[in-house]
Design an enzyme around this catalytic site. Structure first.
Site, PDB file in Angstrom:
ATOM      1  N   ARG A   1      16.038  15.736  35.204  1.00  0.00           N
ATOM      2  CA  ARG A   1      16.841  15.262  34.074  1.00  0.00           C
ATOM      3  C   ARG A   1      18.133  16.074  33.970  1.00  0.00           C
ATOM      4  NH1 ARG A   1      13.975  14.961  28.539  1.00  0.00           N
ATOM      5  NH2 ARG A   1      15.814  13.713  28.047  1.00  0.00           N
TER       6      ARG A   1
ATOM      7  N   CYS B   1      18.324  21.195  24.542  1.00  0.00           N
ATOM      8  CA  CYS B   1      17.385  20.413  25.363  1.00  0.00           C
ATOM      9  C   CYS B   1      17.760  18.953  25.201  1.00  0.00           C
ATOM     10  CB  CYS B   1      15.940  20.689  24.938  1.00  0.00           C
ATOM     11  SG  CYS B   1      15.622  20.370  23.178  1.00  0.00           S
TER      12      CYS B   1
END
Length: 284
Positions: free
Chosen positions: A182, A241
């Site tokens: 990711r 995040c």
């Protein structure tokens, strides 16, 4: 007293009848938002109350403006903490299924509001509790309201504007808690844009744990984060995040390692990409 503290399952079991103990079940699943409440209703650690990531530990999403888990309004969060029975001097134990990401979000919120003593994560979470053969219950606890009266600490937060102004600073250490694919932008299962904030380093939150699912010893965590920041001052570290949840795991681990509590970019990647003028990077 250290800001980040762990309890093992057998120690928690011995303390379950301790007056004033507040136990919060923070289980959640990003791909199934009702999972936590269902699981809690089926069985939980005796005396635990349920803290839902989206309903209790986050504010409603404002599409195109916020990230996926915006911080809750302070007054509403304080009401919820008091409803759970939290007092100024309460011992609070937080757990989820095991890795600790959702429990760490609750830990960070309490720290943000000034509750920095007597807050613990159950090391290994419910998985460790079950492995120890300890009892579960479906009974809902009867809890007297608490009197906790915290105040939000603005020093623990950065917004997107503040972070963007610091990009390119030679002292900034920006840690992204998401998995490497990711971070690189190779896959993106949750957000409409893939990649990371320029200058960030991938610091996968699960690397704070050993093979048994428990936190690494403090010295190993210290070595991990020292390798990531190099010679940069620890005071210039910022965590983010996907939505401001798993970054709290890195912040907890940093405190376990003996570092001060660093700021959180709470909106994180899912908020960053709501403005197409903000820069995006891919690859390593």
């Amino acid at each position: 007293m250290p800001l980040a503290q762990l309890l093992d399952a057998t120690t928690l079991h011995a303390r379950l009848d301790e007056p004033g103990l507040v136990l919060l079940d923070c289980r959640f699943a990003l791909d199934d938002p009702t999972y936590g409440a269902r699981s809690y209703a089926e069985a939980h650690i005796p005396g635990a109350q349920f803290a839902d990531l989206e309903h209790d530990l986050s504010a409603p999403v404002r599409k195109g403006v916020t990230g996926r888990h915006p911080l809750p309004e302070v007054a509403q969060l304080l009401d919820k903490l008091r409803a759970w029975g939290i007092r100024q001097d309460s011992a609070v134990v937080l757990y989820d299924d095991g890795p600790g990401a959702f429990a760490a979000r609750a830990w960070w919120l309490l720290a943000w509001l000034g509750k920095r003593n007597g807050v613990y994560l159950l090391d290994g979470g419910l998985k460790a509790w079950k492995e120890a053969g300890l009892p579960l219950s479906a009974e809902l606890p009867n809890v007297a309201a608490g009197d906790f009266s915290g105040q939000a600490d603005p020093a623990l937060l950065l917004d997107a504007r503040q972070l963007q102004a610091r990009l390119g600073s030679p002292t900034l250490t920006l840690l992204d808690a998401r998995a490497l694919p990711r971070f690189r932008g190779e896959v993106e299962p949750l957000d409409p844009v893939a990649g990371h904030i320029p200058g960030a380093q991938c610091a996968v939150f699960t690397d704070n744990l050993g093979g048994d699912g428990r936190f690494l010893p403090a010295e190993q965590l210290r070595q991990r984060f020292n390798a990531l920041r190099g010679a940069k001052p620890v005071e210039s570290l910022v965590a983010y995040c996907g939505s401001g949840v798993t970054a709290c795991h890195n912040l907890f681990a940093l405190c376990l390692a003996g570092f001060p509590l660093a700021p959180l970019y709470a909106g994180s990647w899912s908020e960053w990409i709501t403005d197409p003028s903000r820069p995006v990077a891919t690859g390593d």
